[in-house]
Motif scaffolding. Structure first.
Motif, short mmCIF file in Angstrom:
data_model
loop_
_atom_site.label_atom_id
_atom_site.label_comp_id
_atom_site.label_asym_id
_atom_site.label_seq_id
_atom_site.Cartn_x
_atom_site.Cartn_y
_atom_site.Cartn_z
N LYS A 1 -25.39 51.89 29.73
CA LYS A 1 -25.01 51.52 28.37
C LYS A 1 -23.64 52.09 28.00
O LYS A 1 -23.09 51.76 26.95
N LEU A 2 -23.12 52.96 28.86
CA LEU A 2 -21.80 53.54 28.62
C LEU A 2 -20.68 52.67 29.18
O LEU A 2 -19.51 52.98 29.02
N HIS A 3 -21.06 51.57 29.85
CA HIS A 3 -20.08 50.67 30.46
C HIS A 3 -20.26 49.25 29.93
O HIS A 3 -21.36 48.82 29.61
N HIS A 4 -19.14 48.55 29.84
CA HIS A 4 -19.16 47.13 29.56
C HIS A 4 -18.96 46.36 30.86
O HIS A 4 -18.45 46.89 31.85
N PHE A 5 -19.35 45.08 30.82
CA PHE A 5 -19.02 44.20 31.94
C PHE A 5 -18.48 42.89 31.39
O PHE A 5 -18.72 42.51 30.24
N GLY A 6 -17.74 42.21 32.25
CA GLY A 6 -17.21 40.89 31.91
C GLY A 6 -16.70 40.24 33.17
O GLY A 6 -16.84 40.79 34.27
N LYS A 7 -16.09 39.08 33.03
CA LYS A 7 -15.56 38.38 34.20
C LYS A 7 -14.07 38.12 34.04
O LYS A 7 -13.55 37.97 32.93
N ILE A 8 -13.41 38.05 35.18
CA ILE A 8 -12.02 37.65 35.20
C ILE A 8 -11.97 36.14 35.41
O ILE A 8 -12.99 35.48 35.60
N ASP A 9 -10.78 35.62 35.39
CA ASP A 9 -10.53 34.19 35.53
C ASP A 9 -11.26 33.58 36.72
O ASP A 9 -11.87 32.51 36.63
N SER A 10 -11.25 34.28 37.87
CA SER A 10 -11.81 33.73 39.10
C SER A 10 -13.31 33.98 39.23
O SER A 10 -13.88 33.80 40.30
N ASN A 11 -13.95 34.40 38.13
CA ASN A 11 -15.40 34.55 38.03
C ASN A 11 -15.94 35.82 38.67
O ASN A 11 -17.15 35.94 38.89
N LYS A 12 -15.09 36.79 38.93
CA LYS A 12 -15.56 38.06 39.48
C LYS A 12 -15.98 38.98 38.34
O LYS A 12 -15.30 39.06 37.31
N VAL A 13 -17.09 39.67 38.55
CA VAL A 13 -17.61 40.59 37.55
C VAL A 13 -16.86 41.91 37.62
O VAL A 13 -16.63 42.45 38.70
N VAL A 14 -16.47 42.43 36.45
CA VAL A 14 -15.78 43.71 36.34
C VAL A 14 -16.61 44.64 35.46
O VAL A 14 -17.05 44.25 34.37
N THR B 1 -17.10 46.82 45.11
CA THR B 1 -18.16 46.61 46.09
C THR B 1 -18.02 45.16 46.54
O THR B 1 -17.11 44.44 46.11
N SER B 2 -18.95 44.72 47.37
CA SER B 2 -18.88 43.31 47.81
C SER B 2 -19.21 42.35 46.68
O SER B 2 -18.92 41.16 46.77
N GLY B 3 -19.82 42.86 45.59
CA GLY B 3 -20.20 41.99 44.49
C GLY B 3 -19.53 42.26 43.18
O GLY B 3 -19.57 41.41 42.28
N THR B 4 -18.87 43.42 43.01
CA THR B 4 -18.38 43.81 41.69
C THR B 4 -17.04 44.53 41.79
O THR B 4 -16.80 45.30 42.73
N LEU B 5 -16.17 44.27 40.79
CA LEU B 5 -14.94 45.04 40.64
C LEU B 5 -15.20 46.17 39.64
O LEU B 5 -15.90 45.97 38.64
#
Length: 471
Positions: free
Chosen positions: A428-441, A462-466
């Motif tokens: 809950k201390l982190h946010h997530f979202g996506k960049i233009d190319s659909n990668k999760v950050v 990681t292989s799935g997340t920035l």
């Protein structure tokens, strides 16, 4: 009829579907309250939002608490055998619930309903209602039939229905991203696929209703829409003045709603995606540079058996155009089937070499599952042993994992724009979202809120997340 054993407690807990316990069921009816579960593709989840709108217009209310529900609706998938097994397992759980609450109505919607039709009622005695994807306007009448003590079914497939005049009710929404259906059905008769038989022929929704929906979503605070269709590239609509609108025109019209409204789309067909679409994507910064382009196989022989209407060479030419027009940063994802009928080791190696040449960002990979009623089931032999299918699938997955990591590593050390979608699943201390190319950050929270655009320095991946830090 398939005999289904009684599930053990451990088996119930192991089901990979939403679960409810028997003590959650109500002992009596709570009126017109409906509980909906959705399975399968994005189209099914979007359809559930249409179903909700139709039911609310007719005096029903939805609930996320099954113990309050008088009616349970399962919106189902029939693409793979495992998808249908999940529904049958789920129905076993509801059998126990209905034993405690005889007034409970259970309905099956969607592709499984369309494929099995009356068989569902015959095989699953708990099922009271069956409605195909084009029959949702009839749901209030079908529910009335059930209330009168009858079984109810409507699996009529329409050549006109698009639900274009229905404003979907957003379910489980984050208030930032939304799905917008632009067309229904499919005219591509791929030999492995049930969609043309469960969702009918292709028809496109009118442009004005699509734009009106996107404008309203933006006014409500949404900042990203995903345009949905079985094959969005074949979108075609003609205005009363005779003007033909293709998918490139539609993309541009949605992009012009606001530069702050991101636009995505899914799914594209390799035989139909055009340079006009790619140049439209390049023209507008708010059209996300991400394309889902299912390949299904890297072997020309298998592609022909699948009736995919393109060759490996054609597919690679489309990838070349994507890279040339939109740049190497454009995200590209795939669908791949391992072990299709008669697939040899050489065919499998062709698929691996296609993966190696393209280096996809992400993929949906499956072992071939023969579906009753498809051309493949009728005319081809599902002769690849299951252990061979699973070994080939694992090799595809392993290679894709390497490429996903490589494609993510290219973003490390760079500043990226992220649309904030909410809290990270892990903290809950982190946010997530996506960049233009659909990668999760994922990044530590600052003062931003959901729906904001922020810049993040990507520090590792990681292989799935920035992963990164706010700029």
């Amino acid at each position: 009829m398939q005999d289904l054993k009684v599930l053990t407690k451990e088996e119930k807990e192991g089901l990979d579907v939403p679960r409810i316990s028997e003590d959650q069921v109500a002992e009596n009816s709570f009126g017109k309250k409906v509980y909906i579960e959705s399975y399968g593709c994005q189209m099914n989840f979007a359809d559930s939002e249409v179903v909700t709108a139709i039911l609310q217009e007719n005096g029903y209310v939805t609930t996320s608490n099954v113990k309050e529900a008088h009616t349970i609706l399962l919106n189902t998938c029939a693409i793979r055998e495992n998808a249908e097994h999940k529904i049958r397992h789920r129905l076993q759980v509801f059998t126990h619930l209905k034993a405690k609450n005889p007034a409970l109505t259970v309905g099956i919607l969607g592709c499984m309903a369309e494929r099995l039709k009356t068989k569902l009622i015959d095989e699953e005695k708990i099922v009271d209602l069956v409605a195909g994807p084009d029959a949702y306007r009839d749901l209030p009448a079908l529910l009335d039939e059930v209330s009168d003590g009858q079984k109810a079914i409507n699996v009529f497939l329409s050549r006109e229905e698009t639900y274009g005049n229905i404003e979907p009710v957003r379910l489980n929404s984050n208030g930032v991203t939304a799905m917008v259906s632009i067309m229904r059905g499919c005219d591509n008769m791929c030999t492995f696929c049930v969609v043309p038989y469960t969702r009918g022929r292709e028809r496109s929704r009118d442009l004005p209703s699509i734009i009106a929906e996107c404008e309203k979503l933006f006014q409500q605070g949404y900042r990203e829409v995903t345009l949905l269709g079985q094959n969005v590239d074949s979108y075609k609509w003609t205005s009363e003045e005779g003007q033909l609108v293709n998918f490139a025109h539609l993309l541009e019209a949605v992009a012009l709603v606001s530069p702050l409204l991101r636009v995505r789309f899914s799914t594209s067909h390799p035989k139909d995606i055009t340079d006009e679409v790619l140049y439209t994507m390049k023209k507008y910064d708010n059209i996300c540079k991400n394309i889902h382009l299912p390949a299904q196989s890297g072997s020309n022989r298998i592609l022909e058996l699948m009736k995919r209407s393109y060759t490996r060479e054609w597919y690679l030419d489309r990838i070349k155009s994507i890279r040339n027009i939109l740049g190497e940063e454009c995200g590209v994802s795939q669908d791949m089937i391992a072990g299709f009928c008669t697939e040899t080791e050489e065919d499998h190696q062709d698929t691996l070499s296609l993966l190696a040449e393209v280096e996809y960002d992400f993929g949906y990979m499956f072992a071939y599952s023969e579906r009753p009623g498809t051309p493949a089931e009728k005319k081809l032999t599902d002769d690849v042993p299951e252990e061979v299918k699973m070994r080939r699938l694992q090799e595809i997955i392993d290679l894709q994992r390497i490429h996903s990591a490589k494609r993510n590593e290219m973003w490390v050390g760079r500043k990226v724009q992220v649309l904030v979608e909410g809290d990270s699943k892990k903290s809950k201390l982190h946010h997530f979202g996506k960049i233009d190319s659909n990668k999760v950050v994922v990044f530590p929270k600052g003062n931003e809120v959901k729906g904001d655009y922020v810049f993040v320095n990507v520090t590792h991946c990681t292989s799935g997340t920035l992963l990164g830090e706010l700029c």
